[in-house]
Design a protein around this motif. Sequence first.
Motif, PDB file in Angstrom:
ATOM      1  N   ARG A 250      38.043  45.489  32.849  1.00 32.66           N
ATOM      2  CA  ARG A 250      38.652  45.375  33.971  1.00 32.66           C
ATOM      3  C   ARG A 250      37.780  44.124  34.543  1.00 32.66           C
ATOM      4  O   ARG A 250      36.500  44.014  34.812  1.00 32.66           O
ATOM      5  CB  ARG A 250      37.957  46.958  34.995  1.00 32.66           C
TER       6      ARG A 250
ATOM      7  N   ARG B 255      34.994  42.489  40.979  1.00 33.73           N
ATOM      8  CA  ARG B 255      34.934  41.980  42.214  1.00 33.73           C
ATOM      9  C   ARG B 255      33.993  40.830  42.532  1.00 33.73           C
ATOM     10  O   ARG B 255      32.888  41.143  42.277  1.00 33.73           O
ATOM     11  CB  ARG B 255      34.739  43.009  43.140  1.00 33.73           C
TER      12      ARG B 255
ATOM     13  N   VAL C 277      34.732  38.206  44.867  1.00 31.70           N
ATOM     14  CA  VAL C 277      34.568  37.707  46.121  1.00 31.70           C
ATOM     15  C   VAL C 277      33.224  38.007  46.839  1.00 31.70           C
ATOM     16  O   VAL C 277      33.014  39.199  46.821  1.00 31.70           O
ATOM     17  CB  VAL C 277      35.982  38.226  47.119  1.00 31.70           C
TER      18      VAL C 277
ATOM     19  N   ARG D  10      38.208  33.845  47.001  1.00 35.89           N
ATOM     20  CA  ARG D  10      39.338  34.471  46.547  1.00 35.89           C
ATOM     21  C   ARG D  10      39.175  34.397  45.122  1.00 35.89           C
ATOM     22  O   ARG D  10      38.650  33.694  44.363  1.00 35.89           O
ATOM     23  CB  ARG D  10      40.566  33.530  47.137  1.00 35.89           C
ATOM     24  N   GLN D  11      39.967  35.393  44.283  1.00 38.78           N
ATOM     25  CA  GLN D  11      40.009  35.491  42.963  1.00 38.78           C
ATOM     26  C   GLN D  11      41.385  35.616  42.672  1.00 38.78           C
ATOM     27  O   GLN D  11      42.147  36.537  43.113  1.00 38.78           O
ATOM     28  CB  GLN D  11      39.024  36.388  42.438  1.00 38.78           C
ATOM     29  N   TYR D  12      41.714  35.572  41.316  1.00 41.89           N
ATOM     30  CA  TYR D  12      42.993  36.145  40.610  1.00 41.89           C
ATOM     31  C   TYR D  12      42.734  35.962  38.926  1.00 41.89           C
ATOM     32  O   TYR D  12      41.975  34.998  38.452  1.00 41.89           O
ATOM     33  CB  TYR D  12      44.099  35.048  40.600  1.00 41.89           C
ATOM     34  N   PRO D  13      42.868  37.394  38.527  1.00 39.86           N
ATOM     35  CA  PRO D  13      43.527  38.496  38.775  1.00 39.86           C
ATOM     36  C   PRO D  13      42.670  39.261  39.931  1.00 39.86           C
ATOM     37  O   PRO D  13      41.369  39.057  39.620  1.00 39.86           O
ATOM     38  CB  PRO D  13      43.783  39.236  37.548  1.00 39.86           C
ATOM     39  N   GLN D  14      43.304  40.049  40.586  1.00 40.29           N
ATOM     40  CA  GLN D  14      42.448  41.144  41.488  1.00 40.29           C
ATOM     41  C   GLN D  14      41.418  41.933  40.844  1.00 40.29           C
ATOM     42  O   GLN D  14      41.705  42.136  39.557  1.00 40.29           O
ATOM     43  CB  GLN D  14      43.435  41.748  42.320  1.00 40.29           C
ATOM     44  N   PRO D  15      40.351  42.452  41.464  1.00 35.93           N
ATOM     45  CA  PRO D  15      39.581  43.284  41.151  1.00 35.93           C
ATOM     46  C   PRO D  15      40.301  44.660  40.394  1.00 35.93           C
ATOM     47  O   PRO D  15      41.129  44.961  41.027  1.00 35.93           O
ATOM     48  CB  PRO D  15      38.529  43.609  42.329  1.00 35.93           C
TER      49      PRO D  15
ATOM     50  N   THR E 109      41.723  44.965  37.836  1.00 34.13           N
ATOM     51  CA  THR E 109      42.797  44.565  36.918  1.00 34.13           C
ATOM     52  C   THR E 109      42.611  44.501  35.526  1.00 34.13           C
ATOM     53  O   THR E 109      41.550  43.842  35.175  1.00 34.13           O
ATOM     54  CB  THR E 109      43.401  43.201  37.273  1.00 34.13           C
TER      55      THR E 109
END
Length: 117
Positions: free
Chosen positions: A14, A17, A19, A55-60, A62
């Motif tokens: 997973r 997070r 950010v 900001r990050q991608y993918p979201q926490p 995922t």
Amino acid sequence: MRMTPEGHGTGDVRVPRLVGLMAVDARESARARGLVVEAPGRPDFPHAVVDYVVRQYPQPGTPVPRHSVVHVWLDLAEGEGGGGVREPRGPLPPPGGLRRELEEPGAVAPLVLLSSP
């Protein structure tokens, strides 16, 4: 496919997070889970320390395969400097020719009279 507590399938993790973390901490947090962090447009990212992830991608949370890339965008913390606004802001200089620099604060520039032939 065997299920694991960390993700959906074997080898999945997973996304943490990132950010709010400093760049150095974001890299370490991702590395601890077997992920790679990249910052688009920031070739200096491997050496960035005090920049914060905004900001990050993918979201926490995922689930992604191990060794996946997580993209982050950075900004400096408040009070850490930065470029500021780079375009000129008002008030605009008055119309007319060049302004003469005064020798002392409050001094008045000498009046020059021009005559025409």
